[in-house]
Design a protein around this motif. Structure first.
Motif, short mmCIF file in Angstrom:
data_model
loop_
_atom_site.label_atom_id
_atom_site.label_comp_id
_atom_site.label_asym_id
_atom_site.label_seq_id
_atom_site.Cartn_x
_atom_site.Cartn_y
_atom_site.Cartn_z
N THR A 1 0.80 -1.18 0.02
CA THR A 1 0.10 0.01 -0.12
C THR A 1 0.84 1.34 0.33
N ILE A 2 0.72 2.34 -1.15
CA ILE A 2 1.51 3.78 -0.78
C ILE A 2 0.82 4.34 -0.85
N THR A 3 0.79 5.30 0.31
CA THR A 3 0.58 6.46 0.49
C THR A 3 1.34 7.82 0.02
N ILE A 4 0.85 8.97 -0.90
CA ILE A 4 1.31 9.88 -1.10
C ILE A 4 1.46 10.52 0.10
N VAL A 5 3.23 10.99 0.53
CA VAL A 5 2.84 12.52 2.07
C VAL A 5 3.66 13.22 1.56
N GLY A 6 4.58 13.62 -0.02
CA GLY A 6 4.98 15.44 -0.29
C GLY A 6 4.81 14.49 -1.87
N PRO A 7 5.23 16.20 -2.48
CA PRO A 7 4.57 18.01 -1.99
C PRO A 7 3.22 17.92 -1.39
N THR A 8 2.99 18.69 -0.55
CA THR A 8 1.74 19.16 -0.63
C THR A 8 0.78 20.16 -1.61
N LYS A 9 0.00 20.19 -1.75
CA LYS A 9 -0.11 21.69 -2.54
C LYS A 9 0.62 23.21 -2.38
N GLU A 10 0.64 22.97 -0.94
CA GLU A 10 1.17 24.05 -0.15
C GLU A 10 2.56 24.51 -0.57
N ASN A 11 3.10 23.21 -0.25
CA ASN A 11 5.02 23.04 -0.35
C ASN A 11 5.33 23.90 -2.07
N LEU A 12 4.49 23.23 -3.48
CA LEU A 12 4.15 23.54 -4.92
C LEU A 12 3.86 25.01 -4.65
N GLU A 13 2.92 25.63 -3.80
CA GLU A 13 2.49 27.23 -4.18
C GLU A 13 3.80 28.37 -3.62
N ALA A 14 4.63 27.31 -2.47
CA ALA A 14 5.19 28.11 -1.82
C ALA A 14 7.02 28.12 -2.38
N LEU A 15 6.81 27.08 -3.68
CA LEU A 15 7.95 26.70 -4.62
C LEU A 15 7.73 27.52 -5.54
N LYS A 16 6.10 27.52 -5.99
CA LYS A 16 6.12 28.53 -7.17
C LYS A 16 7.02 29.65 -6.59
N THR A 17 6.62 30.53 -5.35
CA THR A 17 6.10 32.31 -5.09
C THR A 17 8.05 31.62 -4.93
N GLU A 18 8.58 31.25 -4.36
CA GLU A 18 10.24 31.21 -4.17
C GLU A 18 10.67 30.75 -5.75
N TRP A 19 10.50 30.22 -6.31
CA TRP A 19 11.32 30.61 -8.12
C TRP A 19 11.02 32.23 -9.09
N GLU A 20 9.57 32.49 -8.44
CA GLU A 20 9.22 34.16 -9.08
C GLU A 20 10.61 35.16 -8.24
N GLU A 21 10.36 35.15 -6.92
CA GLU A 21 11.57 35.86 -6.27
C GLU A 21 13.19 35.78 -6.27
N TRP A 22 13.27 34.36 -6.69
CA TRP A 22 14.73 34.81 -6.92
C TRP A 22 14.62 34.74 -8.34
N ILE A 23 14.11 34.32 -9.25
CA ILE A 23 14.05 34.99 -10.62
C ILE A 23 14.30 35.92 -10.72
N THR A 24 13.21 36.79 -10.24
CA THR A 24 13.38 39.16 -10.44
C THR A 24 14.36 39.24 -10.02
N ALA A 25 14.88 38.76 -8.63
CA ALA A 25 16.17 39.38 -7.76
C ALA A 25 16.72 39.62 -8.14
N ARG A 26 17.19 38.15 -9.25
CA ARG A 26 18.55 37.54 -10.94
C ARG A 26 18.25 39.00 -11.26
N GLU A 27 17.39 39.16 -11.95
CA GLU A 27 16.89 39.86 -13.25
C GLU A 27 16.94 41.17 -12.38
N ASN A 28 16.79 41.80 -11.57
CA ASN A 28 17.53 43.02 -10.99
C ASN A 28 18.26 42.94 -10.94
N GLU A 29 19.31 42.12 -10.32
CA GLU A 29 21.02 42.27 -10.53
C GLU A 29 21.82 42.92 -11.99
N MET A 30 21.07 42.14 -13.14
CA MET A 30 21.49 42.14 -13.88
C MET A 30 21.61 43.58 -14.52
#
Length: 365
Positions: free
Chosen positions: A180-209
């Motif tokens: 029996t296999i139960t999926i315990v990760g990631p959560t929907k909230e994890n993926l939403e937070a990860l998307k926000t992290e990537w958006e922030e990381w990309i924007t900060a690098r673009e500003n640096e450039m």
């Protein structure tokens, strides 16, 4: 039957679950390690354990980092080569599990284009962004796996909702033979937070450039977010094994909580695959006090200091204080494992430590 074969994967992960009956065994492959692991270790183990013309019910890629996906890509490339040459596949694959970057947080491809632009502009200005390059390669390798699966007619993420593995997708536990296999990760909230992290990381690098701060661009390279791993609990024959990929301890705990698997915030399994090769950046002592095991599996060879000494000490100390005898199964003897045995005498602290033999490609649990 419910066995785990921990395969020598150097600084990556690769494990093969053997289940079903001894007369009719079934197999579930988790990750394939980095470059050369398939040729040096994994292929021979698949032949030895699964056998010629055998079947893998599932090939699971917990996430698209190179040290997990490359061996699977090499395996699929060999199957395609066999097809191209009119040969029968030496192994069959019924289903492949994988969360792609595009499928989880970059549905329209805009993030990937922006990351590629950052990487290209950095290179043009003689700035080495190795971590970004690795991330881009992982994303590309995930796309290659998808292409190969389509060519080989291997289904992808069959049990899921919207082709994404996360808590709630699928909602019910999966049944494979006696498992029996139960999926315990990631959560929907994890993926939403990860998307926000990537958006922030990309924007900060673009500003640096944009400001011409290419030295800062180089310094900030290692802050690149990691893709959340597929994590799952597998139960069968009265045993349980928790597979964590490179997940964070707090994310794993939240996923276990959402699935109702914690009892007063705690859980015990027979086998725990320690996250991220024993890195102390993914967990803490509290995690090992609450999520306990009889056997802890760590796949690492000392690269990036993994497994970290702190992680090993948290596992040993928390078990010793609770009066639990435990086993550590580590793929390679490293500086940190030598130091931990010296500082924490196994007989005194109630643990054993085992490594893959130099003359073998895996160890069975």
């Amino acid at each position: 039957m419910f066995k785990l074969h921990v395969i020598q994967a150097e600084f990556g992960d690769s494990m093969l679950i053997e289940y079903g009956s001894r007369q009719s065994p079934k197999y579930f492959l988790i990750d394939g390690g980095p470059s050369d692991v398939y040729d040096n270790f994994l292929r021979s183990e698949l032949e030895n354990i699964v056998g010629a013309s055998g079947t893998l019910d599932v090939v699971a890629i917990t996430h698209v980092d190179i040290d997990h996906i490359k061996g699977i890509l090499d395996f699929l490339a060999e199957l395609k080569s066999q097809s191209d040459n009119g040969k029968e596949h030496f192994l069959k694959v019924k289903d492949l599990w994988m969360n792609t970057f595009s499928g989880t947080i970059d549905n329209d491809g805009a993030m990937t284009k922006r990351i590629n632009t950052i990487f290209s502009n950095a290179a043009s200005n003689n700035v080495n962004m190795a971590s970004t390059g690795i991330a881009i390669n992982g994303i590309k390798e995930g796309n290659k796996v998808t292409t190969l699966c389509n060519v080989l007619q291997i289904p992808i993420n069959t049990p899921t909702v919207q082709s994404i593995f996360r808590v709630g997708s699928p909602n019910a536990a999966l049944t494979y033979g006696n498992l029996t296999i139960t999926i315990v990760g990631p959560t929907k909230e994890n993926l939403e937070a990860l998307k926000t992290e990537w958006e922030e990381w990309i924007t900060a690098r673009e500003n640096e450039m944009g400001a011409g701060n290419f030295n800062i661009l180089s310094m900030s390279d290692k802050s690149i977010p990691n893709l959340s791993s597929i994590a799952f609990l597998i139960e069968g024959n009265g045993r349980s094994m928790l597979f964590t990929g490179d997940g964070r301890g707090d994310h794993l705990t939240e996923g276990l909580k959402k699935k109702g698997l914690l009892n007063n915030g705690r859980m015990h399994v027979e086998v725990l695959k320690v996250a991220h090769h024993g890195s102390d950046r993914n967990t803490n002592r509290t995690f090992f006090e609450n999520i306990t095991a009889d056997t802890y599996v760590i796949s690492a060879n000392g690269k990036h200091s993994n497994p970290d000494y702190a992680t090993l000490s948290w596992i040993i100390e928390s078990a010793n204080e609770a009066g639990r005898q435990i086993n550590l199964v580590v793929t390679n003897d490293t500086a940190s494992t030598k130091r931990i045995v010296n500082d924490y005498n196994p007989a005194e602290f109630g643990y054993s430590i085992t490594f893959i033999s130099n003359i073998k490609n895996s160890i069975e649990i």
